[in-house]
Scaffold this active site. Structure first.
Site, PDB file in Angstrom:
ATOM      1  N   ASP A  93       0.791  -1.204   0.052  1.00 44.47           N
ATOM      2  CA  ASP A  93       0.187   0.011   0.088  1.00 44.47           C
ATOM      3  C   ASP A  93       0.808   1.192   0.161  1.00 44.47           C
ATOM      4  OD1 ASP A  93      -2.557  -1.231   0.043  1.00 44.47           O
ATOM      5  OD2 ASP A  93      -2.914  -1.212   1.998  1.00 44.47           O
ATOM      6  N   LYS A 112      -3.743   2.872  -2.972  1.00 41.00           N
ATOM      7  CA  LYS A 112      -5.184   3.402  -3.195  1.00 41.00           C
ATOM      8  C   LYS A 112      -4.865   4.944  -2.786  1.00 41.00           C
ATOM      9  CE  LYS A 112      -7.826  -0.572  -2.074  1.00 41.00           C
ATOM     10  NZ  LYS A 112      -8.928  -1.022  -1.249  1.00 41.00           N
ATOM     11  N   MET A 139      -8.109   9.913   8.438  1.00 45.51           N
ATOM     12  CA  MET A 139      -8.691  10.112   7.138  1.00 45.51           C
ATOM     13  C   MET A 139      -9.694  11.358   7.299  1.00 45.51           C
ATOM     14  SD  MET A 139      -8.978   6.235   5.744  1.00 45.51           S
ATOM     15  CE  MET A 139      -9.904   5.554   7.129  1.00 45.51           C
TER      16      MET A 139
END
Length: 361
Positions: free
Chosen positions: A146, A168, A283
């Site tokens: 990742d 991502k 996030m």
């Protein structure tokens, strides 16, 4: 592949190629402190993220002999141009090595055999991966990595290990989760030991359980190695405890990737606004203004201390103290970008005591 004995600190290095295989070279170069430029018409998401973060420069085009001008060292890792690049480097007296394109070699002694290991790599510092995680990573035939996993860890993969960029990027290119699940299963069925390397802890906002379920349903053995989450590590590295005796005995960790009023959001922001527990938001950069407004309307004191930690546990870590009312404004002022962790609550206002000065001899 270049040797880490070269003194590359501050020296210009050009890397030709943007496929995931280049990540191993970039990981080693980052350790040396080299000034890295990548030349490739397209790059994998992890390299794109490194360029956006200012960790390297990326020229989005085909290579040219002039790219070697002034370079101290070069690495050619392209699908078809390595020989031409090496010849051009030789003419310009630039040391150039080819990318590692060798096929997977035979498994080393102690190879775990076909299967999958889901490894939490920690919040950013490659030294914060667990001993077990590093041990299994070094035995991997294939690594799906990742963007938030410490890419420096790829420098220690065994020769011939396959690297797949599963990055991502927020609100950009994404690899569908079912595609990632399929890659894990397919590579393991091909007899490989596969490591899914994820930032933080794989079971905290990491889709880890989905990947484990896909593997077990396919009959693939899976090992889960927990990791240190940025939800706890970021405040700690900024000198802030999320709990403290006499101040707060509870902490709530939530994802802020969805707007608080969006139907798909499962977070009860109104309830969180009525509590005094430490609130850690991951996030949450994009929707920070709407989130803080809702928390205040729900009852949280606008003067509640807040903390921003960006790029925790990396050399790029930045920390700002704020309040709930000014959190969104401070994010704009300091141009805060993901990954960032917000801490809201009384402990966010604590100051780490400085150790007393050593007595003069």
């Amino acid at each position: 592949m270049f040797t880490t004995d070269l003194d590359l600190a501050g020296r210009p290095v050009v890397v030709f190629g943007g496929e995931p295989a280049v990540l191993r070279h970039l990981a080693r170069l980052e350790r040396t402190g080299a000034q890295v430029t990548v030349v490739a018409p397209a790059v994998c998401p992890a390299i794109e993220a490194m360029a956006k973060a200012g960790r390297l420069r990326w020229h989005a085009r085909s290579w040219q002999p002039d790219d070697l001008r002034g370079a101290w060292y070069a690495i050619a890792c392209t699908p078809s141009d390595d020989a031409a690049i090496a010849e051009a480097a030789h003419k310009q007296r630039v040391f150039c090595t080819p990318g590692d394109t060798a096929a997977l070699d035979t498994a080393p002694a102690g190879h775990p055999g076909p299967g999958v290991a889901l490894i939490g790599a920690g919040p950013g510092d490659p030294g914060l991966i667990t001993v077990r995680g590093r041990e299994l990573l070094r035995a991997a035939d294939t690594v799906l990595v990742d963007r938030l996993a410490p890419l420096e860890l790829l420098a220690d993969l065994r020769p011939g290990a396959e690297i797949i960029d599963a990055a991502k990027l927020p609100y950009s290119r994404t690899t569908a989760q079912d595609q990632l699940n399929g890659l894990l299963v397919d590579r393991a069925r091909a007899g490989r030991f596969v490591v899914r390397l994820k930032g933080g802890d794989p079971y905290l906002f990491g889709c880890g359980f989905e990947e484990v379920s896909a593997c077990t349903q396919a009959g693939i053995p899976v090992t889960v190695v927990p990791g240190v989450s940025s939800a706890l590590a970021a405040p700690a590295l900024a000198g802030i405890p999320v709990t403290h005796r006499g101040i707060t005995q509870e902490v709530t960790i939530v994802s802020g990737h969805l707007a608080p009023d969006q139907e798909r959001s499962l977070v009860d922001w109104h309830a969180l606004g009525q509590r005094k527990a430490t609130l850690v938001i991951l996030m949450g950069v994009t929707h920070v203004e709407r989130t803080t407004q809702l928390l205040i309307r729900a009852g949280r004191d606008a003067a509640t201390p807040a903390l921003i930690v960006q790029d925790a546990a990396t050399r790029y870590q930045r920390v700002w103290h704020s309040t709930l009312a000014h959190l969104a404004e401070d994010c704009r002022t300091h141009e805060v970008t993901p990954p960032a962790v917000f801490v809201i609550g009384p402990t966010a206002g604590l100051k780490t005591p400085r150790p007393p000065a050593s007595p003069m001899p």
